[in-house]
Scaffold this motif. Structure first.
Motif, PDB file in Angstrom:
ATOM      1  N   LYS A 154       0.835  -1.208   0.000  1.00 21.68           N
ATOM      2  CA  LYS A 154       0.000   0.000   0.000  1.00 21.68           C
ATOM      3  C   LYS A 154       0.868   1.256   0.000  1.00 21.68           C
ATOM      4  CE  LYS A 154      -3.989  -2.001   2.262  1.00 21.68           C
ATOM      5  NZ  LYS A 154      -4.892  -1.989   3.410  1.00 21.68           N
ATOM      6  N   ILE A 155       1.925   1.245   0.803  1.00 20.18           N
ATOM      7  CA  ILE A 155       2.837   2.392   0.840  1.00 20.18           C
ATOM      8  C   ILE A 155       3.543   2.542  -0.505  1.00 20.18           C
ATOM      9  CG2 ILE A 155       4.942   3.283   1.910  1.00 20.18           C
ATOM     10  CD1 ILE A 155       3.989   2.043   4.521  1.00 20.18           C
ATOM     11  N   PHE A 156       3.947   1.420  -1.090  1.00 23.59           N
ATOM     12  CA  PHE A 156       4.620   1.451  -2.397  1.00 23.59           C
ATOM     13  C   PHE A 156       3.704   2.025  -3.471  1.00 23.59           C
ATOM     14  CE2 PHE A 156       5.546  -0.685  -6.453  1.00 23.59           C
ATOM     15  CZ  PHE A 156       6.813  -0.187  -6.670  1.00 23.59           C
ATOM     16  N   ILE A 157       2.442   1.606  -3.491  1.00 22.28           N
ATOM     17  CA  ILE A 157       1.492   2.098  -4.486  1.00 22.28           C
ATOM     18  C   ILE A 157       1.226   3.584  -4.280  1.00 22.28           C
ATOM     19  CG2 ILE A 157      -0.921   1.939  -5.231  1.00 22.28           C
ATOM     20  CD1 ILE A 157      -0.686  -1.092  -4.780  1.00 22.28           C
ATOM     21  N   ASN A 158       1.040   3.999  -3.029  1.00 23.32           N
ATOM     22  CA  ASN A 158       0.794   5.414  -2.750  1.00 23.32           C
ATOM     23  C   ASN A 158       1.967   6.289  -3.174  1.00 23.32           C
ATOM     24  OD1 ASN A 158      -1.779   5.114  -1.751  1.00 23.32           O
ATOM     25  ND2 ASN A 158      -1.099   4.911   0.376  1.00 23.32           N
ATOM     26  N   ARG A 159       3.180   5.849  -2.890  1.00 25.76           N
ATOM     27  CA  ARG A 159       4.356   6.635  -3.275  1.00 25.76           C
ATOM     28  C   ARG A 159       4.552   6.658  -4.784  1.00 25.76           C
ATOM     29  NH1 ARG A 159       8.559   5.071   1.537  1.00 25.76           N
ATOM     30  NH2 ARG A 159       7.495   6.276   3.141  1.00 25.76           N
TER      31      ARG A 159
ATOM     32  N   GLU B 176       2.006   9.127  -6.135  1.00 24.16           N
ATOM     33  CA  GLU B 176       2.433  10.487  -5.788  1.00 24.16           C
ATOM     34  C   GLU B 176       3.591  10.942  -6.675  1.00 24.16           C
ATOM     35  OE1 GLU B 176       4.699  12.064  -1.950  1.00 24.16           O
ATOM     36  OE2 GLU B 176       2.715  11.286  -1.507  1.00 24.16           O
ATOM     37  N   THR B 177       4.551  10.078  -6.905  1.00 25.06           N
ATOM     38  CA  THR B 177       5.689  10.410  -7.755  1.00 25.06           C
ATOM     39  C   THR B 177       5.245  10.635  -9.197  1.00 25.06           C
ATOM     40  OG1 THR B 177       7.121   9.093  -6.328  1.00 25.06           O
ATOM     41  CG2 THR B 177       7.966   9.624  -8.517  1.00 25.06           C
ATOM     42  N   THR B 178       4.324   9.797  -9.684  1.00 23.99           N
ATOM     43  CA  THR B 178       3.809   9.960 -11.046  1.00 23.99           C
ATOM     44  C   THR B 178       3.117  11.304 -11.211  1.00 23.99           C
ATOM     45  OG1 THR B 178       3.502   7.570 -11.227  1.00 23.99           O
ATOM     46  CG2 THR B 178       2.313   8.940 -12.795  1.00 23.99           C
ATOM     47  N   ALA B 179       2.336  11.697 -10.218  1.00 21.82           N
ATOM     48  CA  ALA B 179       1.630  12.980 -10.291  1.00 21.82           C
ATOM     49  C   ALA B 179       2.616  14.146 -10.328  1.00 21.82           C
ATOM     50  CB  ALA B 179       0.675  13.119  -9.110  1.00 21.82           C
ATOM     51  N   ILE B 180       3.630  14.100  -9.493  1.00 20.34           N
ATOM     52  CA  ILE B 180       4.612  15.192  -9.442  1.00 20.34           C
ATOM     53  C   ILE B 180       5.411  15.272 -10.739  1.00 20.34           C
ATOM     54  CG2 ILE B 180       6.720  15.979  -8.300  1.00 20.34           C
ATOM     55  CD1 ILE B 180       5.484  14.872  -5.678  1.00 20.34           C
TER      56      ILE B 180
ATOM     57  N   SER C 130      -3.491   9.916 -12.426  1.00 20.66           N
ATOM     58  CA  SER C 130      -2.864   9.495 -11.169  1.00 20.66           C
ATOM     59  C   SER C 130      -3.550  10.149  -9.974  1.00 20.66           C
ATOM     60  CB  SER C 130      -1.373   9.806 -11.168  1.00 20.66           C
ATOM     61  OG  SER C 130      -1.166  11.197 -11.269  1.00 20.66           O
ATOM     62  N   ALA C 131      -4.007  11.403 -10.129  1.00 21.37           N
ATOM     63  CA  ALA C 131      -4.741  12.045  -9.043  1.00 21.37           C
ATOM     64  C   ALA C 131      -6.068  11.342  -8.796  1.00 21.37           C
ATOM     65  CB  ALA C 131      -4.975  13.514  -9.371  1.00 21.37           C
ATOM     66  N   LEU C 132      -6.738  10.916  -9.853  1.00 23.87           N
ATOM     67  CA  LEU C 132      -8.008  10.205  -9.704  1.00 23.87           C
ATOM     68  C   LEU C 132      -7.808   8.851  -9.032  1.00 23.87           C
ATOM     69  CD1 LEU C 132     -11.049  10.150 -10.376  1.00 23.87           C
ATOM     70  CD2 LEU C 132     -10.437   9.050 -12.520  1.00 23.87           C
ATOM     71  N   ILE C 133      -6.764   8.135  -9.431  1.00 18.79           N
ATOM     72  CA  ILE C 133      -6.488   6.833  -8.811  1.00 18.79           C
ATOM     73  C   ILE C 133      -6.118   7.012  -7.342  1.00 18.79           C
ATOM     74  CG2 ILE C 133      -4.879   4.884  -8.816  1.00 18.79           C
ATOM     75  CD1 ILE C 133      -4.834   5.116 -11.866  1.00 18.79           C
ATOM     76  N   GLY C 134      -5.279   8.012  -7.038  1.00 19.93           N
ATOM     77  CA  GLY C 134      -4.911   8.277  -5.650  1.00 19.93           C
ATOM     78  C   GLY C 134      -6.110   8.653  -4.801  1.00 19.93           C
ATOM     79  N   ALA C 135      -7.018   9.456  -5.359  1.00 16.11           N
ATOM     80  CA  ALA C 135      -8.221   9.842  -4.617  1.00 16.11           C
ATOM     81  C   ALA C 135      -9.124   8.636  -4.385  1.00 16.11           C
ATOM     82  CB  ALA C 135      -8.970  10.933  -5.373  1.00 16.11           C
ATOM     83  N   SER C 136      -9.244   7.765  -5.372  1.00 15.75           N
ATOM     84  CA  SER C 136     -10.105   6.594  -5.191  1.00 15.75           C
ATOM     85  C   SER C 136      -9.517   5.638  -4.162  1.00 15.75           C
ATOM     86  CB  SER C 136     -10.324   5.884  -6.523  1.00 15.75           C
ATOM     87  OG  SER C 136      -9.128   5.306  -6.981  1.00 15.75           O
ATOM     88  N   PHE C 137      -8.173   5.525  -4.114  1.00 21.80           N
ATOM     89  CA  PHE C 137      -7.564   4.679  -3.086  1.00 21.80           C
ATOM     90  C   PHE C 137      -7.776   5.263  -1.698  1.00 21.80           C
ATOM     91  CE2 PHE C 137      -4.234   2.530  -5.967  1.00 21.80           C
ATOM     92  CZ  PHE C 137      -5.145   1.522  -6.250  1.00 21.80           C
ATOM     93  N   SER C 138      -7.680   6.584  -1.564  1.00 19.32           N
ATOM     94  CA  SER C 138      -7.861   7.183  -0.251  1.00 19.32           C
ATOM     95  C   SER C 138      -9.311   7.089   0.193  1.00 19.32           C
ATOM     96  CB  SER C 138      -7.377   8.626  -0.232  1.00 19.32           C
ATOM     97  OG  SER C 138      -8.223   9.427  -1.003  1.00 19.32           O
TER      98      SER C 138
END
Length: 107
Positions: free
Chosen positions: A32-37, A40-44, A93-101
């Motif tokens: 989970k931490i790996f996917i979140n990071r 986040e890196t992809t978005a930046i 990537s922002a949409l995927i990150g928001a859906s995971f959160s």
């Protein structure tokens, strides 16, 4: 980063019983931490790339106006296309990150 855990063990012999024993613990891989990071890196990176290609497109647009050349128009279109792709990568990537959160928070 190494972590150490202090453990008092009463099963040791009496001459070493009062000493503190340091034991290394291994960090476990957390997907989970790996996917979140990664998200986040992809978005930046995609936002940075969008900015750089946007600046390149603006420069090519200026050269196209100054020189009236079709080559600069072609270069400008390439930069605008790359900018569109990288910005859509940021939005994805922002949409995927928001859906995971949201999934993690159990809304």
């Amino acid at each position: 980063m190494k972590t150490q855990k202090a453990i008092y063990q009463s099963s040791l012999p009496s001459n070493t019983r009062n000493k503190l024993v340091l034991r290394r613990t291994r960090k476990r891989f957390n997907p989970k931490i790996f996917i979140n990071r990664t998200i986040e890196t992809t978005a930046i990176v995609s936002l940075l790339f969008t900015g750089f290609t946007g600046a390149g497109a603006m420069g090519c647009w200026g050269m196209e106006i100054a020189m009236s050349s079709r080559n600069w128009q072609h270069q400008k279109n390439i930069c605008l296309g790359m900018m569109l792709v990288s910005f859509s990568g940021f939005l994805g990537s922002a949409l995927i990150g928001a859906s995971f959160s949201i999934q993690r928070d159990k809304f």
